[in-house]
Scaffold this motif. Sequence first.
Motif, mmCIF file in Angstrom:
data_model
loop_
_atom_site.group_PDB
_atom_site.id
_atom_site.type_symbol
_atom_site.label_atom_id
_atom_site.label_comp_id
_atom_site.label_asym_id
_atom_site.label_seq_id
_atom_site.Cartn_x
_atom_site.Cartn_y
_atom_site.Cartn_z
ATOM 1 N N PRO A 273 -5.381 -47.724 -40.162
ATOM 2 C CA PRO A 273 -5.468 -47.343 -38.748
ATOM 3 C C PRO A 273 -6.547 -48.097 -37.976
ATOM 4 N N TYR A 274 -6.206 -48.404 -36.731
ATOM 5 C CA TYR A 274 -7.134 -49.065 -35.819
ATOM 6 C C TYR A 274 -7.352 -48.168 -34.603
ATOM 7 N N VAL A 275 -8.016 -48.726 -33.601
ATOM 8 C CA VAL A 275 -8.306 -47.902 -32.424
ATOM 9 C C VAL A 275 -8.031 -48.700 -31.144
ATOM 10 N N GLY A 276 -7.059 -48.238 -30.390
ATOM 11 C CA GLY A 276 -6.710 -48.907 -29.133
ATOM 12 C C GLY A 276 -7.647 -48.472 -28.019
ATOM 13 N N LEU A 277 -8.128 -49.443 -27.257
ATOM 14 C CA LEU A 277 -9.003 -49.125 -26.125
ATOM 15 C C LEU A 277 -8.181 -49.249 -24.841
ATOM 16 N N PHE A 278 -8.423 -48.336 -23.915
ATOM 17 C CA PHE A 278 -7.628 -48.295 -22.689
ATOM 18 C C PHE A 278 -8.544 -47.884 -21.545
ATOM 19 N N ALA A 279 -8.712 -48.775 -20.568
ATOM 20 C CA ALA A 279 -9.633 -48.488 -19.464
ATOM 21 C C ALA A 279 -9.005 -48.937 -18.157
ATOM 22 N N THR A 280 -9.390 -48.248 -17.080
ATOM 23 C CA THR A 280 -8.805 -48.600 -15.785
ATOM 24 C C THR A 280 -9.699 -48.110 -14.658
ATOM 25 N N LYS A 281 -9.140 -48.111 -13.457
ATOM 26 C CA LYS A 281 -9.889 -47.667 -12.285
ATOM 27 C C LYS A 281 -9.719 -46.163 -12.100
ATOM 28 N N GLN A 282 -10.759 -45.541 -11.560
ATOM 29 C CA GLN A 282 -10.748 -44.097 -11.334
ATOM 30 C C GLN A 282 -9.489 -43.653 -10.584
#
Lengths: 446, 524
Positions: A273-282
């Motif tokens: 298992p890995y870890v997906g990162l997910f980021a965006t604007k408020q």
Amino acid sequence: MRYLPHTDQDRADMLRVIGVETIDELFRDVPADKLLKEAVDLPRHKSEMEVARLMRRLAAKNRAAGDGPFFLGAGAYHHHVPASVDHIIQRSEYLTSYTPYQPEISQGTLQTLFEFQTQVAELTGTEVANASMYDGSTATAEAVLMACRVTKRSKAVLSGGLHPQYREVVETLANMEDDECISLPPDPKGGEDLLAEISEDVACVVVQSPSFYGQLIDLKPLAVRCREKGVLLISVFTEVVSLGLIEPPGAQGADIVVGEGQSIGNALSFGGPYVGLFATKQKYIRQMPGRLCGETRDREGKRGYVLTLNTREQHIRRDKATSNICTNSGLCALAFTAHMTLLGGDGLRKLALRNHERACRLADALGAISGVEVVNESFFNEFSIRVPGDAAALVEKLADAGIVAGLPVSRLEPDCGLDDLIVVAATETATDDDIAAYASALAAAL
Amino acid sequence: MVNDDHLAPSLATLKPKRPTFSGNKALEISEPLLFELGRDGVSGVDIEESEAFTPRLGGQERQAALDLPALSEPEAMRHYVRLSQKNYAIDMGIYPLGSCTMKHNPRLNEEMARLPGFADIHPLQPVDTVQGALELIHECGRYLCTLTGMASVAMSPKAGAHGELCGMMSVKAALAARGEDRRTVLVPASAHGTNPATAALLGFKVVTVPAGEDGTVAAEMVREICAKHEGDVAALMLTNPNTCGLFEPQIVAIAEAIHEAGGYFYCDGANLNAILGKVRPGDLGVDAMHINLHKTFSTPHGGGGPGAGPTVLSEALAPFAPLPLIAKTEAGYRLVETAEDCEEKPFGRMTAFHGQMGMFVRAFAWMLSHGADGMRQVAEDAVLNANYVRARLQDLMSLPFPDHPSMHEVLFDESFLEETEVTTLDFAKAMIDEGFHPMTMYFPLVVKGAMLIEPTESESRASLDLFTATLRDLVMAATAGDTSRFVDAPRFAPRRRLDETSAARKPVLRWTPPSGEADAEAAE
């Protein structure tokens, strides 16, 4: 059986309390001809020692990254993880707890998720991050779906520098959803004309930097054009350590930043298992997939954390949910956070610099071999080399000599005319001796 | 950088509300955020320094600040260990979340997953250097097929919902290969929320199958709905045992009905633990079923993942399984990573690489440890435990579906609380004060105020006796009007009830420096 607490006496006593004679009376709703009369055709139970012996025998058939010179990246990276990280994630309270649906007795998990979200947002130069996804490839596919929801358009443009398997994951999901995917041809040097593809009918452009081939891509001109056309710019990375040294995608104008977080805190583990990162604007948080942890107060006014904005999720919205995802990658996210806490911003910058330095030394050593060309002008810890002849055969030959030399591009991109390319990575784990061994073995093999 | 919990205390603040100087209570130690603890110049790692070199970043150097604090190793250990102590966990006590199968996680499996030959191998290494890994995945898949009586398995899905997606994508691909564009998917009202979400994601139209009065699905109902949507039925998604904890008695007829209508039978495998080694879904007519390795096969839940959702497929769907494929050949294990490389018709790819290897190692170790005999015993003990809980509570709590035996979990509704001022939520929070993790609440949606209890096979009789005795005491307190034990609960947890409404209304999803500090930084 060491994992089962009942004695036969317990079982008999409990059946009596229930009021049945045999256990199979409790299985009476199973059609009689479908209830198995005996155990399935598999071996009987084994002692801990026997299992360990069998598993060790299987493990011994694999060549571990730490066994010798190792220069393979292409979406998963061999890094040193501090010993304390593994001890933290093996705490029973983290390892054997469930999703924090009862926040009063899950503040440990929740606070670490809040720390994780803050770290990811800061690293990627964005306003908010979620509590993680399965991995980088599924995070990328989810980002495309989100962009389609936000823009109410259904066409995605994928850069030729995107990891081929990430591209396939996006294409598979888009195809099933009847969305359109325009995938540009493989682009080792980063010379493609993505700007020309950005038009008013496009939902999003997906660009990876550093690219699959190692090339660093300037996102800023793309971000400007995307904004003009109402298109969302999705930036992808597979090597999160790069963010210690290069300008974060959020600061370059990306609308959604996704990537693989494995490099920090997590073992190679053959792909998961890995870890997906997910980021965006408020402003997009209500369109975001995945779990979110938010700060709040308890009845006495004490600060605490809860899972929030659940109304986006499948267990509430059912067929109206933003995504069907109902797990994150909790323990891998904790490993990421613990390792990141040991590093801090300063440590990450130093680690990234060391990676870049190792890769520059390797590029110099390999580029000096006659017939070998380093393809990329700018890169982080990974780049492509062009070799005379069949790269796949060469990589096999070097493996026989004990050196894992990288990924022959033809393995993931067959029939693309790239049979002479190898994607090569060097992390902080590569020693001067490893680099010298690779260079001399490659020279000898040509 | 101080929060309310950490205001420097003075003697004057030693009021009854604050019984200690530090604000801590023995082993109950409050812990600030890492961002409030970390300082510049501290590090928990030592990194080799490099000799001078010329960077090749092509003008992409980071300009933006990277404002993340670090902790030294002793500080970091203390931070995360203190936080861990604010969590409940299986290793502390019964964790009876229905539908989640919170069983013991054997530590041997953790040790095996950390062998360098499994943990330290790269997914794209030359195939000759990872033959043991491919063998393990192949064997793990073979065990899963044998246990379920299915033709093949797609190992790569990353979690249950991902496996569901895989199964339904296989259905879609099979329909496309038949040249049909069927859009109707039948989902019972009691289904997990992921089922309709998955179907909708793939563009299917969800038609709800109402639950019968006894909590199960009637084959006749399925037949009627299929007739109404003749020619358009793509699949039925059914959980078995269902989310009311009951085995669907008409499942074989239901499978026949959906097959006669030209559709496929997707079975949600979340509740496989109840029938492991006792019934094979393949014998019931199932075409696809995901298996939650983190439930039935004990891989740790880890506070919400990572999971793993291998998906078993029938002969009809097997040719459409996603990449990668692993085949056993005379020359060893072959790994198929591209469509060009195989004769099957893979519908595509669910994820980069080959799936949750770390979970395969743990699940396989679990299967080897239990063996065929032990796994059958697991199902029997899980069912025994759920029915024991039911027997000990059914006179005081209300069973909505008394006609069928429970399988691995028992469902109560809140009608026994009707005359009280206590809700299911209050009841659950009172369990926290008693040292238990609550059961699943308000799911499934087919009964009012559902309480779904799944003890699993890991609980001893003594554990169940204390658990049920406590619940009995709580029920009697509720009916006697002792509401403070409920509406004020939890009273003894690290936090009292948290304000989830304001968390959603004004989301704070990351730490930001207190405004005074931000101003000071800006002035620098």
